[in-house]
Design a protein around this motif. Structure first.
Motif, short mmCIF file in Angstrom:
data_model
loop_
_atom_site.label_atom_id
_atom_site.label_comp_id
_atom_site.label_asym_id
_atom_site.label_seq_id
_atom_site.Cartn_x
_atom_site.Cartn_y
_atom_site.Cartn_z
N ALA A 163 43.58 45.25 36.60
CA ALA A 163 43.88 43.82 36.48
C ALA A 163 44.02 43.14 37.82
N ILE A 164 43.53 43.78 38.87
CA ILE A 164 43.75 43.22 40.21
C ILE A 164 43.02 41.89 40.39
N ALA A 165 41.97 41.65 39.60
CA ALA A 165 41.26 40.37 39.70
C ALA A 165 42.17 39.19 39.38
N LEU A 166 43.17 39.40 38.50
CA LEU A 166 44.13 38.34 38.19
C LEU A 166 44.93 37.97 39.42
N ALA A 167 45.44 38.99 40.12
CA ALA A 167 46.22 38.75 41.33
C ALA A 167 45.36 38.11 42.41
#
Length: 282
Positions: A163-167
């Motif tokens: 989910a790093i794309a959210l950050a």
């Protein structure tokens, strides 16, 4: 016209303001036997944009009724905006005989609409279950709007590497800061160790970015770890603030500095709207 469900009235108003469309008059009633009735009065029947988060079973029924009601009112086109799709995390059967609930809901919703707009589904594969065109919009960048401008050496953390794309989206919208993710090491069926993978957190303002906060258990543990490691502050941001049962209390007891969320699920922590990103694809 914008046709808001009862759980998405603020977002409906925000979307009307963003697009210049008018708001339909919607009545929500319940008969003595407990059955729901959602009815619509529309001035413009060219296109009906039904905006309804399906946070409960009743909200699902209400959405189906609203879709049917706008057709009865003469709508030429129906667009369904799902700010939050309930049952969207049950995208597969874990045992024989269990339902694929996301598929069942998507099929039902598809029968009453020409198109679906879905905000940050937890499982991207649910889009395949709709039998009408489905557009996904990403609202992670909106989470930067309510953040204080003076954050100290900010670090944006996602709940896991996937989910790093959210950050990254939130950090890019904010304009500065590092990005990292939590690593989870399971020691037993009940014991999970959570640590940031690389970045130091001491004396930094840490922004935890997630798509959904449901029970708050993992998030509260993450807050505790960050505080133990000397973070200057820990801010929780999420797109869908479900906050089931005592989730809010868990976060507060863990020492969260602030909580900011969007209006996909309307809560007291709602601090920004997904209306701009939804308007872009209407």
């Amino acid at each position: 016209m914008i046709v808001p469900g009862s759980a998405s009235q603020a977002l409906g108003a925000a979307l009307a303001a963003e697009t210049g469309h008018s708001l339909a008059a919607v009545d929500y009633e319940r008969f003595p036997d407990g059955e729901l009735m959602a009815s619509v009065t529309m001035d413009d029947t060219d296109r009906a944009i039904v905006v309804a988060a399906t946070t409960t079973d009743a909200a699902h029924v209400e959405l189906l009724q609203l879709q049917d009601a706008v057709r009865e009112a003469g709508a030429d086109e129906v667009v369904t905006v799902l700010p939050y799709m309930g049952y969207g995390r049950q995208e597969r059967a874990f045992e024989a005989g269990q339902p694929v609930s996301a598929r069942a809901m998507a099929r039902a919703i598809s029968t009453g609409t020409d198109r679906v707009i879905l905000v940050n589904p937890h499982e991207a594969s649910v889009t395949d279950f709709f039998t009408v065109p489905c557009t996904v919009v990403d609202a992670a960048a909106q989470l930067a709007d309510p953040l204080p401008p003076e954050l100290i050496d900010p670090l944006f953390l996602s709940p896991d590497a996937g989910a790093i794309a959210l950050a990254e989206s939130a950090r890019d919208a904010y304009g500065r800061g590092d990005v990292d993710y939590f690593e989870k090491v399971r020691h037993s069926g009940t014991e999970v160790e959570i640590t940031p993978s690389d970045a130091a957190v001491a004396d930094r303002d840490v922004v935890v970015v997630d798509d959904i906060v449901a029970t708050g258990s993992t998030m509260s543990e993450s807050i505790g770890v960050l505080n133990d490691r000397g973070a200057a502050s820990v801010i929780v941001t999420c797109i869908h603030p479900l906050f089931a049962r005592n989730a809010r209390t868990k976060l507060e007891r863990a020492g969260v500095s602030a909580i900011y969320a969007t209006d996909t699920v309307e809560r007291d922590v709602t601090a920004t709207s997904v209306a701009p990103v939804v308007a872009d694809v209407l």
